[in-house]
Scaffold this motif. Sequence first.
Motif, PDB file in Angstrom:
ATOM      1  N   ARG A  37      48.598  -5.567  58.275  1.00  0.00           N
ATOM      2  CA  ARG A  37      48.396  -6.611  57.782  1.00  0.00           C
ATOM      3  C   ARG A  37      47.678  -7.538  59.092  1.00  0.00           C
ATOM      4  NH1 ARG A  37      54.186  -7.859  54.721  1.00  0.00           N
ATOM      5  NH2 ARG A  37      54.021  -6.025  52.976  1.00  0.00           N
ATOM      6  N   GLU A  38      46.902  -7.936  58.446  1.00  0.00           N
ATOM      7  CA  GLU A  38      46.300  -9.390  58.492  1.00  0.00           C
ATOM      8  C   GLU A  38      46.796 -10.634  59.068  1.00  0.00           C
ATOM      9  OE1 GLU A  38      44.806  -7.877  56.639  1.00  0.00           O
ATOM     10  OE2 GLU A  38      44.906  -9.861  55.078  1.00  0.00           O
ATOM     11  N   PRO A  39      46.377 -11.526  59.735  1.00  0.00           N
ATOM     12  CA  PRO A  39      47.458 -12.846  60.511  1.00  0.00           C
ATOM     13  C   PRO A  39      47.325 -13.645  59.198  1.00  0.00           C
ATOM     14  CG  PRO A  39      45.362 -12.582  61.764  1.00  0.00           C
ATOM     15  CD  PRO A  39      45.274 -11.429  61.358  1.00  0.00           C
ATOM     16  N   PHE A  40      46.111 -13.497  58.281  1.00  0.00           N
ATOM     17  CA  PHE A  40      46.755 -14.687  57.327  1.00  0.00           C
ATOM     18  C   PHE A  40      46.891 -14.266  55.948  1.00  0.00           C
ATOM     19  CE2 PHE A  40      43.087 -17.618  58.714  1.00  0.00           C
ATOM     20  CZ  PHE A  40      44.114 -18.277  58.978  1.00  0.00           C
ATOM     21  N   TYR A  41      47.847 -12.530  56.520  1.00  0.00           N
ATOM     22  CA  TYR A  41      47.763 -12.412  54.738  1.00  0.00           C
ATOM     23  C   TYR A  41      48.993 -12.801  53.587  1.00  0.00           C
ATOM     24  CZ  TYR A  41      50.431  -8.231  52.250  1.00  0.00           C
ATOM     25  OH  TYR A  41      51.153  -7.764  51.166  1.00  0.00           O
ATOM     26  N   GLU A  42      48.528 -12.544  52.682  1.00  0.00           N
ATOM     27  CA  GLU A  42      49.215 -12.914  51.573  1.00  0.00           C
ATOM     28  C   GLU A  42      49.838 -12.074  50.960  1.00  0.00           C
ATOM     29  OE1 GLU A  42      46.410 -16.841  50.703  1.00  0.00           O
ATOM     30  OE2 GLU A  42      48.306 -16.520  49.207  1.00  0.00           O
TER      31      GLU A  42
ATOM     32  N   ALA B  71      46.142 -20.674  55.049  1.00  0.00           N
ATOM     33  CA  ALA B  71      46.376 -20.175  55.549  1.00  0.00           C
ATOM     34  C   ALA B  71      46.770 -20.771  57.120  1.00  0.00           C
ATOM     35  CB  ALA B  71      45.158 -18.911  55.777  1.00  0.00           C
TER      36      ALA B  71
ATOM     37  N   ARG C  23      50.403 -21.540  57.961  1.00  0.00           N
ATOM     38  CA  ARG C  23      51.504 -20.503  57.535  1.00  0.00           C
ATOM     39  C   ARG C  23      51.303 -19.632  58.745  1.00  0.00           C
ATOM     40  NH1 ARG C  23      49.971 -17.443  54.186  1.00  0.00           N
ATOM     41  NH2 ARG C  23      47.951 -17.842  52.875  1.00  0.00           N
TER      42      ARG C  23
ATOM     43  N   PRO D 165      54.181 -13.046  53.296  1.00  0.00           N
ATOM     44  CA  PRO D 165      53.441 -13.440  51.994  1.00  0.00           C
ATOM     45  C   PRO D 165      54.040 -14.567  51.676  1.00  0.00           C
ATOM     46  CG  PRO D 165      55.193 -11.532  51.968  1.00  0.00           C
ATOM     47  CD  PRO D 165      54.868 -12.022  52.976  1.00  0.00           C
ATOM     48  N   ALA D 166      52.638 -15.553  50.961  1.00  0.00           N
ATOM     49  CA  ALA D 166      53.170 -16.870  50.555  1.00  0.00           C
ATOM     50  C   ALA D 166      53.534 -17.298  49.914  1.00  0.00           C
ATOM     51  CB  ALA D 166      51.752 -17.770  50.646  1.00  0.00           C
TER      52      ALA D 166
END
Lengths: 606, 223
Positions: A151-156, A174, A177, B213-214
């Motif tokens: 998973r990348e750091p800005f994973y959503e 992002a 977060r 996840p957001a």
Amino acid sequence: MTDTTSETVHSATDLLFEKFGDAIQADDREGYEGVIVSSDQLVDVAQSIRDDLGYNLLTNLSYVDYLADDFFEVVYHAYRVPAGGPPLTFRARTPRNEAILPSLTGVWPSADFQEREAWDLMGIRFAGHPNLKRILTWEGFEGHPMRKDWREPFYEEDNKPFKTRWPGGEVDRAEMRVPYGMNVQYPAGFTVDGYSPEGDAALYAGLAVPESASGIGVQQIKTDQLVVNLGPQHPSTHGVFRMTVTLDGETITRLEPVMGYLHRNHEQIGERNTYLMNMPYTDRLDYISSMANNMAYAITVEKMLGQEVPYRAELLRVLMVELTRIVNHYWAIGFLLNDLGAFFTPSLYAILERELVLDLFEATTGSRMMCNYMRFGGVAYDLPPYIGGPAVKPGDRARELDTLQFLNDLVFERLPRSLDELDRLLTTNEVIITRCKGVGVLPADVAIAYGATGPVLRASGVPYDLRRADPYSIYNDLDFDVAVRYNGDTYDRYLIRMDEVRQSLRILQQVVPMLKETAGEDYWAGKRPYNVRVPVGEHYGHHENPKGELGFHIVSDGTANPYRYHIRAPSFINITPLEEMCRGSKIADAIIILGSIDIVLGELDR
Amino acid sequence: MADPTPAIHNPDYPIPEELRNNIAITTLDRIYNWSRAKSVWPMLFGLACCAIEMIATAAARYDPSRFGMEVMRPSPRQCDLMIVSGTVTKKMVPQIVRLYNQMAEPRYVLAMGACASGGGPFKEGYNVVDGIDKFLPVDVYVPGCPPTPQALLHGFITLHEKIESQSITTVPWYRKGESEAIPVPILGPDLIDLRQASLINYMSTQTPEPPQPAAAAEEPVAG
Ligand code: SF4
């Protein structure tokens, strides 16, 4: 036509079954083709595919992470060159926890960079690879980002559209977060104190002056070998490309390209996206030829969907793609001259013509460069009736020109004339001839072994053009020749681009009148869905891009997002023989050899 | 005859009629800024797709020599302006910071396009820096993907306005002492911004949390 060619693929695989028996399995998953080769026999089978079956060009090496089944699969596509036909697909599997496969660099040197990429991004080791280093990220990077559980750091979320944005439409930053306010993450327990980066040590160690065979260290004799670094910020590297060379005096003895300075994680983002969302991303691969990239992606997905394309859409596509090819080759010629020291004047001539084509693109698609024009089943817009032209008289602001008239002028008069002008100014120029003739020779067999495609391959005497070798769209109905030159040197790579522009003009001169005839016809078939669902399966689609073969290897699991989205970028693979071409040349020639390959970093690094 | 130097001439000071066309009286700030703004030399380096539009801008049709900006220098020592023309990747950013540190003051940074301004279409990529302003002070942002040449020219004009509004008495490069170089980031397991070193060290003592996840948005209110 395709039936007979796919038959040849089948009879070829039959031969493999006969020869290797149990080491080969048919791939009977729904929507897949080709054979599965057991990894301990992979090299022998590859050798046989190359020598006995005649599939002599390994074009693509893709890697897929089947997380649920706990294995990685490496998929190879090989062509018969110059005979043509669809690729032969074979694949090998390796368990996820201990991923290792034999390297095919001994059979096809074209596997070199592609295997390094698979190691870098997927973490598959290739036993016997001479230089298995990271290629797109850097030595010391944590993890292998194309794995499905990375998973990348800005994973959503795994797949778009993200719930934060759709359908609510809220803004989600992002940066808010992640703890660092920036796109970074570190392994657990990592501290900066005491950390020493690996840097370029491995790179320079690889380039160190070699011991000579007789056992006398070259270093003990007084010689002039030195390692020179070029780029990534250098006006002649066509972007952020870097190479390090070992020099003996002025002569290049070793060269290693270093890339990844524009690695924008195209494939990983592409797997989060839906199919249609990837269309604008393809624009940004080879950003000089965005229309051609659109075409390659569109025909790949259409093939999987079984989608038909209306005739007028095909005409519009061919129009745009061939104009793009002209733009690209003008650009390549202009900048090759830059590299030769004719700083910017020839480029200005080239860019001037490009602007005219860009006017058409802007009027049609709304954007000069990033056209995002093609859709599955057609194109997004028809030609506009009028197009803004430049002011020609004092007091003029802008003029409205009839689009077809504009096109007519462009392909029947303006472009042929400017091409003749370039020809007259450049082709017989003494400086160009002396600097280019016989420089950076790439013999045909070497070009094929290293997987070169496009103008680079055709300048080496191999008449292989996908528009003829594995026809698609309406190219079969169009009258044009596959340009070919035989010396394989820089001069021929310059000439072949001139030839190809002429052939493209020939195509355009047939297409423009047909556009007039088909005016008003449908240009986008089907329901024009926003979200297509592609049937389960796998497909490798390809297109003759201005720089070479652009391929997309797509694996679908039936959802709205591609499971695997791999790009076979022509620049990336055409750069593989760079060391071969430069060895023994002078350092100044390395610049023009690189220029004559015509790379673009957007697709080289993806 | 029109005043040849309207921008720098200070009309508040009385000049005898017969000298009007020979003498202009101005402030040091104005003449200093006027000469700087009319000869901003950009650095000849391109990063990605935006660089192609930058080259197109530098060509005949858009002609930046109208702004005194056609001289692009490949050496950072000779440049006044760094046009960050494209996606800044983690692998590239140490070089960009180093180039910036090598530029002589006064120096300016123009972030061209969505990528350089904030990550653009590739923002979520693992090798992408979400905006060059995470590392360098940006003077002008030019939106677009890519910005059209006209937009870039507008960015140039905006930069000129900024230059012309500066004052010799307050500009940082005439203060005492040396200006601090920006620490060049390191390529470790991920990009390490040395200014964040203590934060990274602190985080290493915390229990690691994988990227989350957001939180899903509230159900949209109908209507
Ligand atoms: S802003 Fe758009 S055009 Fe510019 S570098 Fe980024 S992706 Fe390319």
